[in-house]
Design a protein around this motif. Structure first.
Motif, PDB file in Angstrom:
ATOM      1  N   GLY A 247      46.271 -87.220  14.950  1.00 59.85           N
ATOM      2  CA  GLY A 247      45.324 -86.133  15.178  1.00 59.85           C
ATOM      3  C   GLY A 247      45.997 -84.823  15.501  1.00 59.85           C
ATOM      4  N   ALA A 248      47.230 -84.644  15.022  1.00 59.21           N
ATOM      5  CA  ALA A 248      47.998 -83.419  15.309  1.00 59.21           C
ATOM      6  C   ALA A 248      47.712 -82.359  14.254  1.00 59.21           C
ATOM      7  CB  ALA A 248      49.488 -83.723  15.344  1.00 59.21           C
ATOM      8  N   SER A 249      47.664 -81.115  14.673  1.00 59.29           N
ATOM      9  CA  SER A 249      47.504 -79.989  13.750  1.00 59.29           C
ATOM     10  C   SER A 249      48.863 -79.328  13.530  1.00 59.29           C
ATOM     11  CB  SER A 249      46.504 -78.979  14.322  1.00 59.29           C
ATOM     12  OG  SER A 249      46.957 -78.490  15.574  1.00 59.29           O
ATOM     13  N   GLY A 250      48.914 -78.394  12.573  1.00 59.86           N
ATOM     14  CA  GLY A 250      50.148 -77.645  12.345  1.00 59.86           C
ATOM     15  C   GLY A 250      51.073 -78.238  11.310  1.00 59.86           C
ATOM     16  N   TYR A 251      50.552 -79.106  10.441  1.00 58.79           N
ATOM     17  CA  TYR A 251      51.393 -79.735   9.420  1.00 58.79           C
ATOM     18  C   TYR A 251      52.078 -78.712   8.525  1.00 58.79           C
ATOM     19  CZ  TYR A 251      52.396 -81.894   4.878  1.00 58.79           C
ATOM     20  OH  TYR A 251      52.993 -82.268   3.706  1.00 58.79           O
ATOM     21  N   ASP A 252      51.353 -77.712   8.032  1.00 60.08           N
ATOM     22  CA  ASP A 252      51.936 -76.738   7.105  1.00 60.08           C
ATOM     23  C   ASP A 252      53.073 -75.958   7.748  1.00 60.08           C
ATOM     24  OD1 ASP A 252      50.255 -77.428   5.000  1.00 60.08           O
ATOM     25  OD2 ASP A 252      48.693 -76.018   5.620  1.00 60.08           O
TER      26      ASP A 252
END
Length: 537
Positions: free
Chosen positions: A396-401
């Motif tokens: 559920g982590a954001s910031g993949y890009d």
């Protein structure tokens, strides 16, 4: 099926408190149902499958403490011992027998697995249920052979008696592949079938998912042996991926164990056992006997990895959110110093992950990019990024890009805020953004990200470290390596010694097993069959 009645009752499992003393005295076969229980209507299928599952990552606190925290967790670079009263530890390379014998002890993991398998076979001839049982057996037993090398396997009776002849590790792996192929054939033929959801704590009765997991496990084991038998590895890996059901590709395929005893997730209980207290009497929130290791946090800090908040409890060092404790050291006092390091972020209900889709993507990346195996549509770079994406989604982590755009990284090293155990040598300068390059550079990049994604799967990451040399881990300190010169701190432990009672109770078979090690005596420095990568030295 024989004797499978209308209702299925979940098995009752007991979990003890974490303790490293007198292990065998109170921890014998905690999940073995009595015969009366086994005869209860509907109990058998759920109880026996759950009993077998509990032999993979044990749902018993004490067993899991040794196999997955003190062994796999430390040797995989995830956990560090933080109890200064533990003077003989695996991380210090001087463990006592009761720390290293748990996978092969005569009344623990293997008897739990096989006695439940015996009961299952006595009560049903359903080929789907038996195929699932065989997959579970391979999942459990590969962790055992990957710890010791040659082990009893082909001649273990259904009572789980381990004092029988050993098989070479090559023979065991051949048998694993045969058993997986047979199970996959049955599961494929019945892929649209279901078994009772209440009897299946992993996939709630979904046979197709079990088939996909079996193929994924086959791919994992193929990459284990890639340096020992590349052609066999190629055959097994390519057949797993090209199979009509295929391998895991979604987090919906992840293999999670979610049924525990009353104490909850056994890893959570173990790492939080014996917590320190602050001067005001309040309990420290970062853990007890175990804290997060410096290795994993150093890499993730350097990458500014958004998954840190899901993996770790923030440290109590002023101005430093995430600080790991170095493994293989003179352990500092827990009350004054040790508790300040970051803890392991889990809850009583956190699932135990046997395998996830991210790992499968990274396996495909390594197979394609390093060994040029045919992994189907896509490139090693595609599989690499898919592994990272799946891991971010899983947690559920954001910031993949932003994460995959990190094309450079500062030196990855460890500065101990206590000023005692700093490691000033650079561990790596490998960035997140795909770089390509030499075979070694490609492999290091893939394994680093696979290691991060496989957080908590320490036994599997220990396999990767031994067979590839990646990621570069922080070695034990000179004073922390207490092996009397047996274990090279740079290489770390390559295996665990056999249980001491095998030398007397199973002496002839023990001597044969040692002779099958091929590369040295029965100690922590001897490499096993698949640990033969010439670049790891």
């Amino acid at each position: 099926m024989k004797n499978i009645c209308k209702t299925l009752v979940a098995s009752l499992m007991l979990a003890g408190s974490g303790c490293t003393a007198n292990y065998l005295e109170f921890n014998s076969n905690p999940f073995q149902p009595t015969q009366d229980q086994m005869q209860a209507d509907g109990y058998m299928l759920g109880a026996t499958l759950t009993g077998m599952m509990s032999a993979v990552i044990s749902t018993d606190v004490n067993t899991a403490q040794f196999t997955d925290v003190l062994l796999g967790g430390t040797q995989g670079g995830y956990f560090a011992n933080s109890n200064p009263n533990h003077s003989n530890t695996i991380a210090n390379y001087n463990p006592t027998d009761d720390w290293t014998n748990v996978f092969l002890a005569s009344d623990l993991v293997i008897p739990t697995l096989y006695s439940n398998l015996r009961e299952l076979k006595s009560q049903t001839d359903d080929p789907v249920v038996l195929a699932i049982a065989d997959v579970i057996k391979v999942m459990a037993m590969h962790r055992v052979t990957d710890t010791y090398g040659p082990i009893p396997y082909s001649q273990i009776g259904l009572d789980g008696q381990v004092q029988v002849p050993y098989d070479s590790q090559e023979t065991i792996y051949d048998r694993f592949f045969e058993e997986l192929d047979a199970a996959i054939a049955v599961l494929t033929a019945h892929r649209t079938s279901m078994i009772a959801a209440s009897a299946d704590n992993i996939y709630q009765g979904n046979v197709e998912k079990w088939c996909r997991f079996a193929n994924s496990l086959k791919l994992r084991l193929a990459m284990h042996i890639v340096y020992a038998d590349e052609e066999k590895a190629r055959e097994m890996a390519e057949s797993a991926v090209s199979h009509e059901v295929g391998v895991m590709s979604s987090n919906d395929d992840n293999a999670y164990m979610t049924m525990f005893g009353a104490a909850g997730n056994p890893i959570y209980v173990s790492v939080n056992y014996n917590p320190a207290t602050h001067a005001d009497g309040s309990t420290c929130k970062t853990g007890g006997d175990t804290h997060a290791a410096a290795d994993i946090i150093c890499y993730m800090n350097a990458y500014e990895d958004p998954r840190r908040e899901f993996y770790f409890i923030e440290s109590e060092w002023p101005g430093q959110s995430y600080v790991g404790l170095r493994r293989g050291i003179e352990i500092p006092d827990l009350t004054t110093v040790g508790h300040k390091y970051s803890g392991v972020k889990l809850t009583t209900t956190s699932p135990l992950c046997w395998m996830n889709a991210a790992e499968v993507a990274f396996l495909k990346a390594e197979a394609a990019g390093v060994f040029h195996f045919d992994m189907g549509p896509g490139t090693a770079e595609d599989f690499y990024y898919e592994g990272i994406r799946l891991s971010f989604e899983q947690w559920g982590a954001s910031g993949y890009d932003d994460y995959i755009a990190r094309s450079s990284v500062s030196q990855i090293l460890y500065v101990d805020p206590n000023g005692v155990n700093t490691y000033s040598s650079t561990l790596s300068t490998t960035p997140v953004t795909w770089q390509g390059g030499t075979t070694a550079q490609i492999q290091e990049q893939i394994i680093i990200q696979k290691w991060i994604a496989n957080w908590l799967s320490g036994n599997e990451s220990w396999v990767d470290y031994r067979r590839t040399g990646y990621p570069h881990l922080i070695p034990a300190t000179d004073s922390g390596n207490k092996s009397n010169g047996i274990v090279d701190s740079k290489l770390g432990a390559r295996r665990m010694p056999y249980p001491a009672d095998e030398r007397t109770a199973n002496a002839e078979n023990y001597q044969t097993a040692v002779s099958m090690l091929l590369k040295g005596p029965d100690n922590m420095a001897t490499r096993m069959w698949w640990d033969c990568n010439p670049a790891v030295n």
